[in-house]
Motif scaffolding. Structure first.
Motif, PDB file in Angstrom:
ATOM      1  N   VAL A 146      30.285   7.018  47.199  1.00 51.49           N
ATOM      2  CA  VAL A 146      31.332   6.196  47.811  1.00 51.49           C
ATOM      3  C   VAL A 146      30.992   4.711  47.632  1.00 51.49           C
ATOM      4  CG1 VAL A 146      32.401   5.547  50.014  1.00 51.49           C
ATOM      5  CG2 VAL A 146      32.071   7.967  49.439  1.00 51.49           C
ATOM      6  N   GLU A 147      29.714   4.369  47.827  1.00 54.51           N
ATOM      7  CA  GLU A 147      29.280   2.976  47.651  1.00 54.51           C
ATOM      8  C   GLU A 147      29.490   2.516  46.210  1.00 54.51           C
ATOM      9  OE1 GLU A 147      24.959   0.824  47.612  1.00 54.51           O
ATOM     10  OE2 GLU A 147      25.361   2.160  49.312  1.00 54.51           O
ATOM     11  N   ALA A 148      29.161   3.362  45.245  1.00 52.52           N
ATOM     12  CA  ALA A 148      29.349   3.029  43.832  1.00 52.52           C
ATOM     13  C   ALA A 148      30.835   2.865  43.518  1.00 52.52           C
ATOM     14  CB  ALA A 148      28.728   4.107  42.947  1.00 52.52           C
ATOM     15  N   LYS A 149      31.676   3.745  44.062  1.00 47.96           N
ATOM     16  CA  LYS A 149      33.127   3.663  43.845  1.00 47.96           C
ATOM     17  C   LYS A 149      33.654   2.338  44.383  1.00 47.96           C
ATOM     18  CE  LYS A 149      35.852   5.312  46.805  1.00 47.96           C
ATOM     19  NZ  LYS A 149      36.895   4.675  47.548  1.00 47.96           N
ATOM     20  N   ASP A 150      33.185   1.952  45.565  1.00 44.58           N
ATOM     21  CA  ASP A 150      33.631   0.690  46.164  1.00 44.58           C
ATOM     22  C   ASP A 150      33.210  -0.503  45.314  1.00 44.58           C
ATOM     23  OD1 ASP A 150      34.768   2.132  48.225  1.00 44.58           O
ATOM     24  OD2 ASP A 150      33.138   1.746  49.655  1.00 44.58           O
ATOM     25  N   LYS A 151      31.996  -0.458  44.753  1.00 47.87           N
ATOM     26  CA  LYS A 151      31.527  -1.559  43.900  1.00 47.87           C
ATOM     27  C   LYS A 151      32.344  -1.642  42.624  1.00 47.87           C
ATOM     28  CE  LYS A 151      26.792  -2.034  45.491  1.00 47.87           C
ATOM     29  NZ  LYS A 151      25.375  -1.982  45.137  1.00 47.87           N
ATOM     30  N   VAL A 152      32.675  -0.485  42.044  1.00 47.51           N
ATOM     31  CA  VAL A 152      33.495  -0.467  40.827  1.00 47.51           C
ATOM     32  C   VAL A 152      34.882  -1.027  41.138  1.00 47.51           C
ATOM     33  CG1 VAL A 152      34.637   1.055  39.157  1.00 47.51           C
ATOM     34  CG2 VAL A 152      32.225   1.371  39.687  1.00 47.51           C
TER      35      VAL A 152
END
Length: 161
Positions: A146-152
């Motif tokens: 979820v954190e990676a998705k938000d950064k992308v």
């Protein structure tokens, strides 16, 4: 602490707590099984004056303290490692199935020997358990995704601006 840890740690610690209390209460009765260990210590370090009764008491106190720490989640990895290490002399001195001539007694000692090895394996696995205050690994992995998705998504928004 997760629900799984809250249940598993006291279960793992229960036998050590019970056995430790039993050792403290019945040290004189249990001393003959610890005598080979006391003799070994005396041969190895002649200046050390140790009795089998005191070895049983020390082992019992160690088991009660470490089991309490494992069960309550206080320094559980170190406590698990200490209990695993203490099982080596306890198992070798207390369950010498190879010295039994009676088949029933031999089988009983073998079962207890293998039970101790199984508990040692569980304790060694507990030493690998991550910080008890961290979330379960599956939850941590999901949070990272979820954190990676938000950064992308944030990066894409910056490119659009």
């Amino acid at each position: 602490m997760t629900l799984l840890r809250a249940v598993a740690r006291p279960l793992l610690a229960s036998m050590f707590f019970y056995g430790g209390v039993n050792s403290l209460r019945n040290a004189k009765t249990m001393a003959p099984k610890a005598q080979p260990v006391a003799d070994f210590i005396h041969r190895t370090a002649p200046d050390v004056d140790v009795s089998a009764v005191n070895l049983v008491r020390a082992n019992g106190a160690l088991h009660v303290a470490a089991a309490t720490a494992v069960a309550t989640g206080h320094v559980p990895r170190i406590s698990s490692f200490i209990l695993a290490g203490s099982l080596v002399p306890t198992t070798a001195a207390g369950h010498r199935f190879w010295n039994e001539s009676d088949p029933a007694a031999r089988k009983n000692q073998l079962i207890h020997f293998l039970k101790n090895l199984s508990m040692m394996g569980g304790l060694l696995m507990a030493t690998l358990d991550p910080d008890p205050h961290k979330k379960f690994i599956g939850r941590r992995a999901k949070d990272k995704v979820v954190e990676a998705k938000d950064k992308v998504a944030e990066g894409i928004d910056q490119l659009r601006s």
